[in-house]
Scaffold this motif. Structure first.
Motif, PDB file in Angstrom:
ATOM      1  N   HIS A 177      42.751  41.999  42.185  1.00 39.57           N
ATOM      2  CA  HIS A 177      41.363  42.223  42.624  1.00 39.57           C
ATOM      3  C   HIS A 177      40.840  40.910  43.209  1.00 39.57           C
ATOM      4  O   HIS A 177      40.595  39.953  42.478  1.00 39.57           O
ATOM      5  N   ASP A 178      40.694  40.891  44.516  1.00 37.14           N
ATOM      6  CA  ASP A 178      40.361  39.633  45.201  1.00 37.14           C
ATOM      7  C   ASP A 178      39.053  39.026  44.693  1.00 37.14           C
ATOM      8  O   ASP A 178      38.877  37.813  44.724  1.00 37.14           O
ATOM      9  N   GLU A 179      38.141  39.872  44.207  1.00 40.08           N
ATOM     10  CA  GLU A 179      36.831  39.381  43.780  1.00 40.08           C
ATOM     11  C   GLU A 179      36.908  38.641  42.448  1.00 40.08           C
ATOM     12  O   GLU A 179      35.976  37.930  42.087  1.00 40.08           O
ATOM     13  N   LYS A 210      36.749  46.967  36.493  1.00 33.53           N
ATOM     14  CA  LYS A 210      37.388  47.453  37.729  1.00 33.53           C
ATOM     15  C   LYS A 210      37.840  48.887  37.470  1.00 33.53           C
ATOM     16  O   LYS A 210      38.621  49.139  36.558  1.00 33.53           O
TER      17      LYS A 210
END
Lengths: 286, 777
Positions: free
Chosen positions: B156-158, B96
Motif C-alpha cells: 500500500h503506497d500510502e 486497508k
C-alpha cells in the motif's frame, strides 16, 4: 470454469474417427474417458479447437485372448480391466494394479487408451505396460503401426503417437504360470497420484534362481523408468535379503526423481528403495 | 419443567429436504432473462495496472457489459471495515480494505480487475479471455519476516511499511517473574492454516425489479442482515427496498461471513444497471484465490515454570499474515493471543504481535479463527516443559488447570468482542479424566504401547486441552408465531450453513410450546422474514439466536396461557401445554388447541380491548454480556509407518464441555466435522505459495483435503458446565473439533517416533516433512 469454445465431433466408427483425425490432426483432442482432458479444458489449460468424442465407437472396446496374447481395445474402461477374469489370469500384475488407480467413479469412466496417451509419469498404467512388454497398435487413415511400450513413452506427457494417429489396441503377452509379480505405491491419500511406486515381475528357474526380472518405477522421472541395473543384479541369483537390499540400492542409483510440493527428490528416492524391496519380496517366490 | 425436546438426539428436520435435493441453494435460483457474470482476475501477486483494453470483450456476441474500476464511478469504494480494532492501549492499526475492482495496482493473485456480464457463463468467460490488462509486475511480498524490512516492496503506497497492525497485551509482570523461574522453555513455532473448502463455493443472484423499485439478492452469506444494510447504503436504497436471502448454504466456516466481497458488491449493482437479474457462481479455482484464507503465524514463545511444573508466565511475540487487505480487523490474531492461555492459570503474560500485509489472498476467520495457532504454541510449550521436568504430559496440564473455584476467571486482557477475557465457567479435570478413561491411558502406557513397540510398531499417544471463546454478542433476535393451523413459525436473522438450526431452534421452541419439532418451521437468513440481527459466526448461533428464540417462545407461551385461561375460564396456574393444546391439568379433556388460540387472538370482526396485540406471536432479543467459554480434551493413538512416514489414526477421543446440550447427535456431528478439518490442517492441507506470490496448488488434486479414508470414527463424550451468562446455559460448539488437532498430532508423532527424539515445531506436517526431520535429527 468453462472450457473455451471448440468444435465437437462424435464419430460412430473407427474409420470416421480416423478421417476426422486426418482432417483436424494437430488441432484435435480425442475425448475418451475425459478424466484428464475435461479438467484441463475447464481450467482452459487445454484449448483444443476440435474435440473428437470416440465414446460411441463400440469397436474400440473389447478384451480378448488370441494366440498367446491379450488384446485390449483402447476404449476399455479401467473398471472393466479391473473385473476381467482373463486379465486376472493372464496379466495378474495389471489386475493387482487397477484398484490403485484413482477412485471407483474415475475408473468407471477412465480408459486404458486415454491414460496411456496422456503419459503422465505418475500414472500406474504406463509403468505396468512397460513391465508387461506391451505393444501399442497406432492407426491413422493411411497406416497401422505397432510400437513397443519402451518406445512409446518419450517424455513428460509425450508419446510416439502422431497427431493423425489413434491408439486402438494394447496387446500384452500372456503371462505364464509361475511368474512372480507385485505392485506397490505410496500416495498421500488413497487414489492420489503416487509419490512413488514400483512394479516387479520375476521368473525363477527350477533351482529357484531368477531367470528374468523386470522392475519399473513410477513418478521418478519424465516417464516410467525401468530399473535395469537392479534387474541385472537379480539374474541367476536366489532370493536373499542381501540381494533384495542390493537391488533396491541399485534401483535408486538409476534415477533422478523430481521434487515437488508433496515430496522432495530425496524422499522419492527413499520411498523407491522401500518399494523396490517390497515388490521384490513379494515377487520372488522363495 | 421436565425436558421433552431440549437435550434429546432428535433427527434433523432439514435432512429430508437436503437428502432429496429439495433444498434451495443459490445456484438453484434461475430467473427469466437472467444474465451471468465472470471476472478477470490478476495473474500477478503484485503489479502496476498500466491499462485495460476491453473493446474486444464488449464486441463479443452475447456480452451485455464489461466494467472496469473506472466504469464504476462513485460506486467504486474500498469495502467497509467489518470489525474495528478493539480498545487496547497503544494499538496500531493501518486500515486497508479490499476494492471492488483493482485500480492502479493489483495486490494479490485472483484480485478482480474487470467484470463481464453476458447471456451465459460460457460467453462471459470467453469475453474475460478477450480482455487485455497490461500489468507491470512488481516484487511480491510473500515472506512474513522480510515483509517488514525497510527494503521490502510496499503493497500500500500510502503506508510507511507493510505493517497492518501492532498490538501488545500484558498481564502481570513477565520480566520480573522470569528471573524467579526454575525452568524456561523457548522455541520458535510456525503454524499455518488453510482454506475452508466448503462443499458449496460462493454464489450471488441479484434481481433489481425496476417497476417494484426492489432489489432481491440470494447470497451464500453467513450474515444476510449486515449485507442487506450495507448494500442498501451503497446503492442509495432504503433498507426496505433490499431483501437479502441466504438460502441453504453448503458450508460457511467463516469465509462466507459479511465480507462485502467484490462480487457481492458488484452483482447487485450490475443488476440495477442492466435492469435484469444477474448470477455469479464461484468456481473451485476462483475459490482458492478469491475467497478468504487463514494462513500462518510465526511465534517466538517462552514459558517460565517452577521446578514442580507450575506455570509462572508466558512470553510470546508473533507475526501474523494478514494478506493484501485486512477488512476483518484483528479478530484472528487477537483470538490467537487470547486462546493461547487455554484452560490454564497463567499469572503473567506478555503477548505482542505484528500483523503484516502480504501479496496474498485476504486472511479472515476460518473455523477456529486463529485459536489453533495459540493453542499449538501453549500445548507444545507444556509438552517440552514436561519433558524437561520429567513429568507426564497429562500431569503438567492437570497441575495448571484453572480450578472450579477460580471462575469467573479474569485474564485481564481484551478479547475479540472488545470485552475483558473473562471465562464464565469451567471444570476441566473431569473432561481430562474421562478422556484418559476412554483412551485407556494407563493400559496403553503400561501394556499396549510396550507390547506394540516390541513388535516394531511406531505407536504414540497424544492428549491436549483447549478452550474456545464462543457465543459473543452483540445480539440476535427472533419471532415465534403460532399459525391458525397450530403449526409454529420461527424466524431469525442468522444464516444457516448445515449446522442443524432447523432442528435445534425447533427443540428450543418445542420445549416451551409442547409441539412436535416437525410442526415447527424455522426460517433463517431471510431479511424479508426477520430484519434485525448479525449473523452466524464465532460459534454463536445456538448461544445468541438460541436464547433469543427461547425468550420469544416463552412470551408466546405466556400469551397462550393467558388466552386459554380466558377462554376456558380457569386460572392460568391450573393449565399445562402439551401435544399442541392447552388443557386443565386436573381435567385434560377441558382444552383448547394452540391453533384455536391463534384464531381467537386474531379476530376478524368485533372489538378488542385497548392495548391488545393481535396473534399468538412474540418477538424478542438476546445479547450476552460477553462470550461463553467452552472447553475440551482431545486424545489420540496413532501409528507411523517408519518407512513411508504415512500415519494411521487408531483411536480418537473428544470430551467436550459446551454447557447444556440442545441436541447431542447434532453436537457430535459438529465435533466430527471439526476434527476432520483439524486433521486436514495437521497433516494434509497447505497453501503452497512460491516466491512470486503464486499459489501453486489451487486445485483439489494438489491441495489435499482429508477423505473419508483419512478420518477415523471419533468417540465423543460430554461434561456439562452450564454457562451462567444465558438462560439456556449453553456455550458454542462450532469450532471445538478443529482447534487442538495440530498439537495433538505433534505430540502423538513424537511419542510414536520416540527413538528419533523429534521436536515438532510446525503445522502442517506431511510424510515428506517427517522424513526431513528424521534425517536432520
Amino acid at each position: 470454469m468453462k472450457p473455451a469454445p471448440f468444435k465437437y465431433f462424435v464419430p460412430e466408427s473407427r474409420d470416421e474417427a480416423l478421417e476426422l483425425l486426418c482432417e483436424h490432426g494437430f488441432d484435435a483432442k480425442i475425448l475418451a474417458g475425459g478424466q484428464s482432458l475435461v479438467p484441463t479444458m475447464n481450467f482452459r489449460l487445454a484449448q483444443p479447437e476440435v474435440v473428437i468424442d470416440i465414446n460411441r465407437i463400440q469397436a474400440l472396446s473389447y478384451l480378448r485372448k488370441k494366440d498367446g496374447f491379450l488384446q485390449i481395445g483402447a476404449l476399455s474402461r479401467h473398471a472393466e480391466l479391473e473385473r476381467n477374469a482373463d486379465i486376472a489370469e493372464s496379466a495378474p500384475l495389471l489386475s493387482a494394479t487397477m484398484p490403485h488407480i484413482a477412485h471407483p467413479q474415475i475408473r468407471n469412466r477412465g480408459t486404458i487408451g486415454g491414460s496411456l496417451v496422456h503419459a503422465d509419469p505418475a500414472a500406474e498404467l504406463p509403468a505396468i505396460m512397460l513391465a508387461l512388454d506391451a505393444k501399442f497398435k497406432l492407426q491413422s487413415k493411411e497406416q497401422t503401426r505397432v510400437v513397443n511400450a519402451q518406445d512409446f513413452f518419450i517424455d513428460l506427457f509425450m508419446t510416439a503417437l502422431e497427431p493423425e494417429e489413434l491408439l486402438v489396441e494394447i496387446e500384452l503377452p500372456e503371462q505364464t504360470n509361475g511368474l512372480g509379480y507385485a505392485f506397490e505405491e505410496v500416495a498421500r491419500r488413497h487414489g492420489d497420484f503416487a509419490l512413488a511406486g514400483a512394479a516387479a515381475i520375476i521368473n525363477q528357474d527350477a533351482d529357484s534362481k531368477c531367470s528374468s526380472a523386470r522392475i519399473v518405477l513410477i513418478n521418478v522421472g519424465n516417464r516410467p523408468v525401468q530399473a535395469t541395473s537392479a534387474e541385472k543384479l537379480l539374474i541367476g541369483e536366489k532370493k536373499s535379503d542381501e540381494l533384495i537390499q542390493a537391488a533396491a540400492e541399485a534401483a535408486i542409483q538409476d534415477i533422478d526423481p523430481p521434487s515437488d510440493m508433496h515430496a522432495s527428490s530425496e524422499f522419492r528416492r527413499h520411498l523407491t528403495k522401500v518399494l523396490v524391496q517390497k515388490v521384490l519380496n513379494k515377487a520372488f517366490k522363495r | 419443567m421436565s425436558t421433552r425436546y431440549f437435550g434429546k438426539p432428535l433427527k434433523r428436520n432439514e435432512d429430508p429436504r437436503l437428502l432429496r435435493g429439495e433444498a434451495l441453494f443459490v445456484d438453484d435460483v434461475n430467473l427469466p432473462g437472467m444474465l451471468h457474470a465472470a471476472f478477470l482476475r490478476s495473474d500477478y501477486a503484485h503489479g502496476k495496472l498500466i491499462s485495460i483494453d476491453v473493446e474486444a470483450a464488449r464486441k463479443r456476441e452475447g456480452v451485455l457489459a464489461v466494467y472496469t474500476a473506472e466504469d464504476l464511478g462513485d460506486y467504486w469504494q474500498p469495502g467497509p471495515l467489518l470489525v474495528p480494532p478493539p480498545p487496547i492501549e497503544n494499538l496500531v492499526f493501518n486500515q486497508k480494505t479490499q476494492v471492488p475492482l483493482a485500480k492502479e495496482k493489483v495486490k494479490h493473485v485472483g484480485e478482480t480487475i474487470a467484470m463481464v456480464v453476458a447471456t451465459s457463463r460460457y460467453i462471459a468467460e470467453d469475453a474475460v479471455g478477450d480482455i487485455y490488462a497490461e500489468i507491470e509486475p512488481l516484487d511480491a511480498v510473500v515472506d512474513l519476516e522480510t515483509a517488514l524490512e525497510k527494503e521490502a516492496p510496499r503493497i500500500h503506497d500510502e503506508l510507511d511499511s507493510n505493517l497492518s497492525a501492532h498490538v501488545t497485551q500484558t498481564k502481570g509482570e513477565y520480566d520480573a517473574i522470569r528471573s524467579k523461574a526454575d525452568v524456561l522453555i523457548k522455541r520458535r513455532f510456525v503454524y499455518d492454516h488453510g482454506i475452508a473448502a466448503a462443499m458449496e463455493n460462493r454464489g450471488i443472484v441479484a434481481n433489481w425489479e425496476r417497476k417494484n423499485q426492489h432489489l432481491k439478492v440470494w447470497d451464500t452469506t453467513q450474515a444476510p442482515i449486515p449485507i442487506r444494510n450495507g448494500l442498501a447504503a451503497m446503492l442509495g436504497l432504503s433498507e426496505s427496498q433490499v431483501q437479502v436471502i441466504a438460502p441453504f448454504v453448503g458450508g460457511g466456516f467463516g469465509p462466507k461471513i459479511m465480507m462485502f466481497y467484490p462480487e457481492e458488491v458488484l452483482i447487485p449493482w450490475a443488476s440495477k444497471q442492466l435492469d435484469q437479474p444477474v448470477k455469479w457462481i464461484e468456481d473451485r479455482q476462483e475459490n482458492f484465490f478469491a475467497t478468504t484464507h487463514e494462513r500462518s503465524q510465526i511465534h517466538d514463545a517462552e514459558i517460565a515454570l517452577t521446578k514442580d511444573g507450575k506455570i509462572l508466565g508466558v512470553h510470546d511475540i508473533f507475526l501474523h499474515d494478514a494478506g493484501a487487505y485486512a477488512p476483518y480487523g484483528l479478530t484472528v490474531p487477537i483470538n490467537s493471543q487470547c486462546t493461547l492461555l487455554g484452560p490454564y492459570d497463567v499469572p503473567h503474560y506478555f503477548s505482542e504481535f505484528k500483523a503484516v500485509f502480504t501479496n496474498k489472498t485476504i486472511v479472515t476467520p476460518y473455523r477456529g479463527a486463529g485459536r489453533q495457532h495459540g493453542v499449538f504454541v501453549m500445548e507444545r510449550l507444556l509438552d517440552f516443559a514436561a519433558k524437561e521436568l520429567g513429568m507426564d504430559v497429562v500431569e503438567i496440564r492437570r497441575k495448571n488447570y484453572l480450578k472450579p473455584e477460580q471462575f469467573p476467571h479474569d485474564h485481564k486482557i481484551i478479547y475479540q468482542d472488545f470485552m475483558p477475557l473473562v471465562y464464565d465457567s469451567g471444570n476441566y479435570a473431569p473432561a481430562l479424566d474421562r478422556a484418559l478413561e476412554m483412551i485407556e491411558y494407563e493400559n496403553f502406557r503400561k501394556k499396549e504401547q510396550p507390547r506394540l513397540r516390541k513388535e516394531g510398531k511406531r505407536i504414540g499417544l497424544g492428549i491436549v486441552s483447549y478452550v474456545e471463546g464462543t457465543g459473543i454478542g452483540p445480539y440476535e433476535g427472533a419471532r415465534v408465531k403460532v399459525d391458525a393451523s397450530g403449526k409454529i413459525n420461527v424466524a431469525t436473522g442468522v444464516g444457516t450453513q448445515g449446522q442443524g438450526h432447523f432442528t435445534v431452534f425447533a427443540q428450543v421452541v418445542a420445549e416451551q410450546l409442547g409441539v412436535e419439532i416437525k410442526d415447527i418451521n424455522v426460517v433463517t437468513g431471510d431479511t424479508g422474514e426477520f430484519h434485525w440481527g448479525i449473523g452466524t459466526f464465532a460459534s454463536r448461533g445456538a448461544v445468541v439466536a438460541g436464547n433469543a428464540i427461547h425468550a420469544a417462545a416463552r412470551n408466546v407461551r405466556k400469551k397462550a396461557l393467558k388466552h386459554a385461561s380466558a377462554h376456558l375460564e380457569v386460572p392460568e396456574e391450573t393449565l399445562e401445554i402439551s401435544g399442541g393444546k392447552v388443557f386443565v391439568k386436573s381435567n385434560p379433556q377441558k382444552s383448547v388447541s394452540l391453533g384455536e388460540l391463534a384464531q381467537i387472538s386474531n379476530p376478524l370482526r368485533g372489538a378488542v380491548k385497548p392495548g391488545t396485540e393481535p396473534g399468538l406471536e412474540a418477538t424478542d432479543y438476546f445479547g450476552p454480556e460477553r462470550g461463553a467459554t467452552a472447553s475440551g480434551v482431545h486424545a489420540m493413538i496413532l501409528e507411523v509407518d517408519p518407512e513411508t512416514m504415512l500415519v494411521k489414526i487408531k483411536k480418537y477421543v473428544v470430551v467436550h464441555d459446551c454447557g447444556k446440550v440442545i441436541n447431542p447427535m447434532i453436537l457430535e456431528g459438529q465435533i466430527q466435522g471439526g476434527v476432520a478439518q483439524g486433521i486436514g490442517n495437521a497433516f494434509y492441507e497447505q497453501l503452497n505459495y512460491d516466491e512470486s506470490g503464486q499459489l501453486t496448488n489451487a486445485s483439489f488434486m494438489d491441495y489435499l483435503l482429508p477423505t473419508a479414508n483419512d478420518v477415523p470414527n471419533i468417540e465423543t463424550d460430554h461434561v456439562v458446565t452450564p454457562s451462567p451468562l444465558n438462560p439456556l446455559g449453553v456455550k458454542g460448539a462450532g469450532e471445538a473439533g478443529a482447534i487442538p488437532v495440530g498439537p495433538l498430532f505433534a505430540q502423538a508423532i513424537e511419542d510414536a517416533l520416540v527413538e528419533h527424539n523429534l521436536e515438532i515445531l510446525e503445522i502442517p506436517l506431511s510424510p515428506n516433512l517427517l522424513f526431513e526431520m528424521i534425517g536432520a535429527a
